[in-house]
Design a protein around this motif. Sequence first.
Motif, mmCIF file in Angstrom:
data_model
loop_
_atom_site.group_PDB
_atom_site.id
_atom_site.type_symbol
_atom_site.label_atom_id
_atom_site.label_comp_id
_atom_site.label_asym_id
_atom_site.label_seq_id
_atom_site.Cartn_x
_atom_site.Cartn_y
_atom_site.Cartn_z
ATOM 1 N N UNK A 192 0.823 -1.216 0.000
ATOM 2 C CA UNK A 192 0.000 0.000 0.000
ATOM 3 C C UNK A 192 0.854 1.262 0.000
ATOM 4 N N UNK A 193 1.982 1.247 0.721
ATOM 5 C CA UNK A 193 2.869 2.404 0.708
ATOM 6 C C UNK A 193 3.511 2.620 -0.651
ATOM 7 N N UNK A 194 3.875 1.520 -1.329
ATOM 8 C CA UNK A 194 4.446 1.645 -2.658
ATOM 9 C C UNK A 194 3.445 2.199 -3.661
ATOM 10 N N UNK A 195 2.195 1.764 -3.563
ATOM 11 C CA UNK A 195 1.148 2.285 -4.442
ATOM 12 C C UNK A 195 0.931 3.775 -4.184
ATOM 13 N N UNK A 239 -7.762 11.808 -15.707
ATOM 14 C CA UNK A 239 -7.852 10.530 -15.012
ATOM 15 C C UNK A 239 -6.477 10.054 -14.551
ATOM 16 N N UNK A 240 -5.490 10.121 -15.446
ATOM 17 C CA UNK A 240 -4.169 9.578 -15.135
ATOM 18 C C UNK A 240 -3.429 10.385 -14.083
ATOM 19 N N UNK A 241 -3.492 11.713 -14.192
ATOM 20 C CA UNK A 241 -2.607 12.566 -13.394
ATOM 21 C C UNK A 241 -3.269 13.212 -12.180
ATOM 22 N N UNK A 242 -4.605 13.200 -12.130
ATOM 23 C CA UNK A 242 -5.284 13.894 -11.029
ATOM 24 C C UNK A 242 -6.240 12.989 -10.272
ATOM 25 N N UNK A 243 -7.170 12.344 -10.997
ATOM 26 C CA UNK A 243 -8.206 11.561 -10.326
ATOM 27 C C UNK A 243 -7.607 10.365 -9.594
ATOM 28 N N UNK A 244 -6.761 9.594 -10.280
ATOM 29 C CA UNK A 244 -6.180 8.406 -9.636
ATOM 30 C C UNK A 244 -5.303 8.762 -8.442
ATOM 31 N N UNK A 245 -4.359 9.722 -8.541
ATOM 32 C CA UNK A 245 -3.576 10.070 -7.336
ATOM 33 C C UNK A 245 -4.442 10.552 -6.181
ATOM 34 N N UNK A 246 -5.473 11.348 -6.470
ATOM 35 C CA UNK A 246 -6.349 11.809 -5.392
ATOM 36 C C UNK A 246 -7.131 10.651 -4.783
ATOM 37 N N UNK A 303 -8.108 7.066 -0.178
ATOM 38 C CA UNK A 303 -8.130 5.708 0.371
ATOM 39 C C UNK A 303 -7.168 5.592 1.551
ATOM 40 N N UNK A 304 -5.972 6.145 1.391
ATOM 41 C CA UNK A 304 -4.966 6.079 2.462
ATOM 42 C C UNK A 304 -5.417 6.854 3.693
ATOM 43 N N UNK A 305 -5.957 8.038 3.506
ATOM 44 C CA UNK A 305 -6.307 8.894 4.643
ATOM 45 C C UNK A 305 -7.565 8.428 5.368
ATOM 46 N N UNK A 306 -8.541 7.883 4.637
ATOM 47 C CA UNK A 306 -9.841 7.582 5.237
ATOM 48 C C UNK A 306 -10.066 6.104 5.540
ATOM 49 N N UNK A 358 -0.836 11.413 11.282
ATOM 50 C CA UNK A 358 -2.238 11.619 10.916
ATOM 51 C C UNK A 358 -3.177 10.908 11.894
ATOM 52 N N UNK A 359 -4.405 11.407 12.033
ATOM 53 C CA UNK A 359 -5.363 10.758 12.931
ATOM 54 C C UNK A 359 -5.889 9.460 12.338
ATOM 55 N N UNK A 360 -6.441 8.629 13.196
ATOM 56 C CA UNK A 360 -6.968 7.332 12.797
ATOM 57 C C UNK A 360 -8.428 7.487 12.377
ATOM 58 N N UNK A 361 -8.651 8.046 11.174
ATOM 59 C CA UNK A 361 -10.008 8.271 10.689
ATOM 60 C C UNK A 361 -10.724 6.947 10.473
ATOM 61 N N UNK A 362 -10.023 5.954 9.931
ATOM 62 C CA UNK A 362 -10.637 4.647 9.725
ATOM 63 C C UNK A 362 -11.102 4.040 11.050
ATOM 64 N N UNK A 363 -10.330 4.235 12.107
ATOM 65 C CA UNK A 363 -10.726 3.741 13.425
ATOM 66 C C UNK A 363 -11.968 4.443 13.950
ATOM 67 N N UNK A 364 -12.090 5.739 13.672
ATOM 68 C CA UNK A 364 -13.294 6.459 14.094
ATOM 69 C C UNK A 364 -14.531 5.882 13.415
ATOM 70 N N UNK A 365 -14.431 5.621 12.101
ATOM 71 C CA UNK A 365 -15.563 5.043 11.394
ATOM 72 C C UNK A 365 -15.918 3.675 11.957
ATOM 73 N N UNK A 366 -14.901 2.856 12.218
ATOM 74 C CA UNK A 366 -15.142 1.517 12.754
ATOM 75 C C UNK A 366 -15.766 1.597 14.138
#
Length: 256
Positions: free
Chosen positions: A91-94, A137-144, A149-152, A233-241
Amino acid sequence: MTAPRATLLPRPRAAEVLPDPAGPRRPWATALRATACGAAVAGPVIALATGYAPPALIHFTVLANVLVAGALGWSAVRSWRGGPPLSPRLSGGVLLLAAVTGLMYHLVLVNHGGPPASALRGAPDTGAGWSTTVSLLLHTVTPLAVAVDWLLLTAPRRLRLAHIPLWLSAPAAYLGIVLIRGALLSPGAQARYPYPFLDVDAYGYAGVLTQALALGLLFAALGVLITAVDHLRPNVAGWFQHGRNRISPPAAGGLK
């Protein structure tokens, strides 16, 4: 004196006492990751279907989007099955690939390559609308999408500095592919070197390798920055869970 009855009972098997490794399904995470995977697939597919020249597949951006699409697709499947998250090594490499793709384009290629779609110049019969769509799509949408995904959807403090050499193996492999391909093609071949700073005819192997080393150091610094942010960064995924567990019915067996 006889032994207690409990000691005479057969011991339970490991499969009977270990919990089920599969957790609850995560439909929202599945939907978001499947959508991001679709966006990462759409860019390369449209680039190939609309007849881009020079060949689209040799571009780092296109190959990175293909790798990102594979990782996001597999992550969506695991979310739907309730499986564990992807390894931070993957995931870090991606995430680093997506960050390099977006930052290199918006900070370097746009300023030195003319219009927004110049990194993937279309053939004369390719409409400007498709060109803009592919570039977006290639340069903006996919990186965002990868960043969201990583942050949330992922837990923090999983990335390590020791992972960075593995993450850099993909750009290093790409450099080797470009140089080998360029050496095998004739000097007049179209798109012999997909990027100006990799043009051996213009800079020689020493110049290209020097520029590649400088970029590699920048990518490594970006990996260090990503790792540092991951630990802050905060644990946003943990808050949702936690929020989902709080509203679970009593019959669900408590918090999970």
